[in-house]
Design an enzyme around this catalytic site. Structure first.
Site, short mmCIF file in Angstrom:
data_model
loop_
_atom_site.label_atom_id
_atom_site.label_comp_id
_atom_site.label_asym_id
_atom_site.label_seq_id
_atom_site.Cartn_x
_atom_site.Cartn_y
_atom_site.Cartn_z
N GLU A 210 0.80 -1.23 0.00
CA GLU A 210 0.00 0.00 0.00
C GLU A 210 0.83 1.28 0.00
OE1 GLU A 210 -2.66 -0.41 3.29
OE2 GLU A 210 -3.67 -2.15 2.44
N GLU A 325 -6.50 -10.68 -1.32
CA GLU A 325 -7.39 -10.37 -0.19
C GLU A 325 -8.84 -10.24 -0.64
OE1 GLU A 325 -5.95 -7.06 2.13
OE2 GLU A 325 -3.85 -7.60 1.82
#
Length: 421
Positions: A210, A325
């Site tokens: 991220e 995810e």
């Protein structure tokens, strides 16, 4: 996405009632079967993906991976797991246990810089137990995550390892980063050498997580990492150190969310290009093998066409893709309760994954991980996600319901595999 901790909102996720025990405890369980009686997902996807996985927690807020019943379900359906929190920096750095470091020793990095690093600070007891269970039940693991702006102690970035201190300079932080990555990767390798005959349990690491900003083609601003470097240098360094200390058969990944957004995709592609531009450096070359697409989706957002466009863009870089995810949230109560719509959404996703699965030596999707063990423990019911999902609660975004019954969504995933035969 910022996960922090999975929150269990339903006690049934702990008690494992209903389908799991062969009875029907709620009307929604009627005509559903236990995950132990449902067809095996890993068998359905054998030969299609290298890994079909699920994210789990060790023992918080309720026991998951630490329980025999959950281990049996994982063993039946998956060949890979991702620990939700137990491999993040805060866990290894002892943020919740030993707190700030109190003793130190010297460490000399690859550039010849000698700094003080915490002594006897890193905590590996839980991950060792997780590795042991994986070995026992025949699972591999994705390592998540080495470098992240979140869940990393402030003191790690500060002078004298004090949260109240000033940020250190780049030279010092680079040495600290190398010490941390070296320590984690060497511990895992040593465990595998001693306990698993040198065979890999952790087959891939999310090296950086991220680092791309939302909404603009730039790096994430404001993190301790960015505040020290003001560039992608810390990202490139992470892949240098991971390449140096990870076994060569362990894959190295960059992982991010909203990776299907056009601007964010452009930034992720810049990150990949930057890391790859150093792969032939004479000293400390980088290596990157995988782009991790978190894929926290909403019903119809993104469209499958837009989602696939991003998959193809990442594959065009020469990297394989892992879906790391996956869950599918609902922006309306009607969608949250529409089992057939969720089934179709999962089926559409897996059909797209199969269209782009790795074939021969060409890049492709090689791994898919569902983010959460059942609806009762999904992180999408946490306060942090309610705005993103129009404050719709409870969310039911996964393949198994609170009682570990296989939902229609499960059969959507199964149908995609069977129809691809």
């Amino acid at each position: 996405m910022k996960k922090l901790k999975f929150l269990a909102f339903f006690l049934s996720a702990f008690l494992i009632l209903g389908c799991d025990q062969g009875t029907s405890s709620t009307p929604s369980d009627e005509n559903l079967v236990s995950w132990m009686d449902a067809p095996s997902l890993k068998e359905a996807y054998a030969g299609k993906f290298d890994h079909i996985g699920m994210a789990v927690q060790w023992n918080w807020p309720v026991p998951e991976y630490a329980t025999t019943k959950i281990q049996k379900g994982l063993q039946r359906h998956f060949n890979s797991i991702t620990m939700g929190n137990e491999m993040k920096p805060d866990e290894f750095l002892g943020t919740y246990t030993v707190k700030e470091p109190k003793s130190f020793e010297d460490f000399t990095d690859s550039n010849g810089t000698t700094i003080k690093v915490p002594k006897n600070q890193l905590q590996f007891g839980t991950v060792d137990q997780c590795l042991g269970i994986a070995k026992k039940i025949g699972l591999q693991m994705r390592g998540h995550v080495l470098v992240w702006h979140s869940q990393t102690a402030d003191w790690f970035f500060k002078e004298d390892y004090k949260s109240s201190g000033k940020l250190v300079d780049k030279k010092t932080m680079t040495a600290r980063q190398e010490w941390y990555i070296k320590s984690v990767l060497e511990h895992i390798k040593n465990w595998e050498d001693e306990n698993n005959n040198g065979e890999r349990i952790i087959y891939c690491w999310d090296v950086v997580n991220e680092a791309a900003n939302d909404g603009e083609i730039q790096l994430r601003q404001g993190s301790n990492w960015y505040s020290i470097y003001k560039s992608d240098e810390f990202i490139v360094n992470a892949f240098r150190f991971a390449n140096k200390y990870a076994p060569k058969d362990v894959l190295l990944a960059y992982n991010d969310y909203n990776e299907y957004n056009a601007d964010k995709r452009a930034m992720i592609l810049k990150i990949i290009e930057s890391v790859k531009s150093h792969q032939n450096d004479e000293t400390l070359p980088t290596r990157i093998d995988v782009l991790g697409m978190q894929s926290h989706l909403k019903h119809g957002d993104p469209s499958i066409d837009d989602y696939e466009e991003s998959v193809k863009a990442y594959l065009a870089t020469g990297l394989d893709v892992h879906i790391t995810e996956l869950d599918i949230g609902a922006k309306s109560k009607a969608d949250a309760n529409n089992d057939e719509k969720l089934k179709q959404a999962y089926k559409d996703c897996f059909e797209m994954y199969l269209r782009n699965a790795k074939k021969g030596s060409e890049p492709g999707i090689t791994s898919v991980t569902i983010w959460g063990i059942n609806d009762g423990s999904t992180w999408l019911n946490s306060d942090s996600q309610q705005k993103w999902l129009n404050y719709v609660k409870p969310q039911r975004p996964l393949l198994f319901n609170d009682n570990y019954c296989a939902k229609p969504a499960f059969y959507g995933v199964l149908e995609a595999a069977n129809e691809a035969e």
